[in-house]
Write an enzyme that holds these catalytic residues in place. Structure first.
Site, PDB file in Angstrom:
ATOM      1  N   TRP A 256      36.267  35.764  31.735  1.00 12.19           N
ATOM      2  CA  TRP A 256      35.181  36.666  32.116  1.00 12.19           C
ATOM      3  C   TRP A 256      34.026  36.422  31.132  1.00 12.19           C
ATOM      4  CZ3 TRP A 256      34.422  42.105  29.982  1.00 12.19           C
ATOM      5  CH2 TRP A 256      33.439  42.796  30.700  1.00 12.19           C
TER       6      TRP A 256
ATOM      7  N   ASP B 184      43.970  42.195  28.673  1.00 11.31           N
ATOM      8  CA  ASP B 184      42.916  42.842  29.449  1.00 11.31           C
ATOM      9  C   ASP B 184      43.420  42.985  30.882  1.00 11.31           C
ATOM     10  OD1 ASP B 184      40.573  43.898  30.358  1.00 11.31           O
ATOM     11  OD2 ASP B 184      39.382  42.069  30.181  1.00 11.31           O
TER      12      ASP B 184
ATOM     13  N   LYS C 185      37.835  49.439  39.399  1.00 10.34           N
ATOM     14  CA  LYS C 185      38.176  48.799  40.681  1.00 10.34           C
ATOM     15  C   LYS C 185      39.274  49.575  41.402  1.00 10.34           C
ATOM     16  CE  LYS C 185      36.382  45.672  37.859  1.00 10.34           C
ATOM     17  NZ  LYS C 185      35.154  44.974  37.776  1.00 10.34           N
TER      18      LYS C 185
HETATM   19  C1  LMR Z   1      33.026  41.093  37.127  1.00 10.09           C
HETATM   20  O1  LMR Z   1      33.665  40.257  36.499  1.00 10.09           O
HETATM   21  O2  LMR Z   1      32.214  40.795  38.002  1.00 10.09           O
HETATM   22  C2  LMR Z   1      33.261  42.551  36.876  1.00 10.09           C
HETATM   23  O3  LMR Z   1      34.217  42.718  35.886  1.00 10.09           O
HETATM   24  C3  LMR Z   1      32.016  43.306  36.619  1.00 10.09           C
HETATM   25  C4  LMR Z   1      31.422  43.035  35.276  1.00 10.09           C
HETATM   26  O4  LMR Z   1      31.216  43.995  34.532  1.00 10.09           O
HETATM   27  O5  LMR Z   1      31.149  41.888  34.946  1.00 10.09           O
END
Ligand code: LMR
Length: 404
Positions: A137, A218, A253
């Site tokens: 992420w 996470d 979510k």
């Molecule tokens: C994402 O990966 O799109 C979500 O977790 C929203 C975010 O905060 O980035």
């Protein structure tokens, strides 16, 4: 320093780049294209393209309205009933929970949990470095770097086979220095949608224990992969694995409560005394960041999880979201295979959770945006839940064309 010097100092501040994920939504919002599609941000949409208001949340909201309360401060670590319910959900049946070695603190979303954890580690282990999967992420690296850490990557994604390069991952973890922090996605890996199986998780747990690493799990998508209990298995296994474990989790979510910023940081400690000490220090971290968390989302989640009928309703609604994602993966794969015979789109149904890592490159993503008004991340990640029966044909056509 006089007023004009301050002004000129600040005028040298450069424009920040757009956020790689939320910046896509900003660009999408600015588009005037009548059929624009946002496949960027990780949000669950229903088949009409709407963010759902879950019936269980609606019922909890109605119940709270019958018993209005003044809006006073929550404790630094949040609503006690919420923390208890989250602990029970995440660590159901764990010895660590029974031994009162687990503390859960309400945080401002999963991001808040990661940041509180990061600030805490930076204060107590300033020499530690952080290891995240390649890719991960986007905000993981940014967040830990902004907390002052050096962030390293361990291999994860194997682009050639659209799978996991597990041998390289394990080999890299074998060389991570003792006391370093390893961030792991407990389920529904973001962005690849590719998760380790049980046997591989055991090997990762083995390396982490042997090398004295600190696992930070996470879990933002519990319930979107194989099911609530199945997705939570890794967290429960680590909790009873004889390690100190940090877990960030969120109901953004799974409860469709994005704007409430309702998450939690849980820590599994060596014993109840260590848990209490860690909790006291984490509370200091929270106090100096935002003092205490907001209330409404915590009350909603605590109400649902604390009521057998509402919880059953939630599990059904979560299952329906999961099923829709699964069906959409299958349908998109079928459409793409029909449009581009002979090409392999099986990754769509091998991956799970909200995201698919499509293999589209930056240039192909640019074409999606400029030629089709389809917005997604430069890495080629798409949010499968943003595809619906009204736009699937256009999405499939566009992907098949730009990737030809
Ligand atoms: C994402 O990966 O799109 C979500 O977790 C929203 C975010 O905060 O980035």
């Amino acid at each position: 320093m006089n007023h004009s010097t301050t002004l000129s100092l600040l005028s040298s501040v450069a424009m920040a780049p757009r956020d790689p994920i939320l910046g896509v939504t900003e660009a999408y919002n600015q588009s005037t294209h009548p059929d624009k599609i946002n496949l960027g941000v990780g949000v669950y949409y229903d088949d009409r393209g709407k963010v759902p208001l879950l019936d269980c949340v609606r019922a909890a909201e109605a119940a709270l309205q019958l018993d209005p309360k003044p809006h006073t401060y929550l404790p630094i670590d949040g609503l006690a009933a919420y923390n208890k319910a989250v602990g029970a959900l995440l660590f159901d049946g764990c010895t660590a929970l029974a031994e009162q070695r687990v503390v859960t603190l309400q945080t401002a979303g999963g991001t808040g949990a990661l940041k509180v954890g990061a600030d805490f580690f930076r204060r107590f282990f300033p020499e530690a470095q952080v290891w995240i999967s390649n890719p991960s992420w986007e905000n993981h690296a940014a967040l830990f770097e902004s907390a002052g850490f050096v962030v390293n990557h361990y291999p994860y994604y194997d682009a050639a086979g659209n799978g996991i390069d597990f041998a390289a991952m394990l080999e890299a973890l074998e060389h991570v220095p003792t006391g370093n922090i390893v961030l792991l996605h407990a389920c529904c890996h973001n962005p690849t949608g590719l998760d380790l199986d049980e046997g591989r998780w055991e090997q990762v747990l083995g390396v982490i224990a042997r090398r004295g690493l600190i696992p930070f799990l996470d879990m933002a998508y519990q319930g979107f992969g194989a099911g609530l209990a199945a997705d939570g298995k890794v967290v429960r296994r680590f909790a009873d694995g004889g390690l100190t474990v940090f877990v960030s989790s969120t109901f953004s979510k799974s409860f469709s409560l994005y704007g409430e910023r309702i998450g939690a940081l849980s820590v599994v400690a060596a014993d109840a005394d260590a848990a209490a000490r860690l909790q006291s220090q984490l509370k200091r971290t929270i106090r100096t960041n935002y003092s205490s968390p907001p209330e409404h989302g915590a009350r909603l989640v605590a109400t649902v999880l604390g009521s057998a009928p509402l919880r059953a309703m939630w599990e059904q609604e979560l299952a329906a979201m999961r099923e829709r994602i699964r069906t959409t993966r299958r349908d998109l794969r079928l459409r793409l295979e029909a449009l581009a015979p002979g090409r392999d789109f099986s990754f769509l149904t091998r991956q799970s959770g909200l995201f698919s890592y499509t293999g589209l490159d930056k240039e192909q993503v640019r074409r999606l945006r400029e030629e089709y008004a389809i917005y997604t991340l430069d890495t080629g990640r798409i949010c499968v839940a943003a595809v619906n029966s009204g736009n699937i044909e256009r999405v499939a056509q566009a992907i098949a064309t730009v990737s030809a």
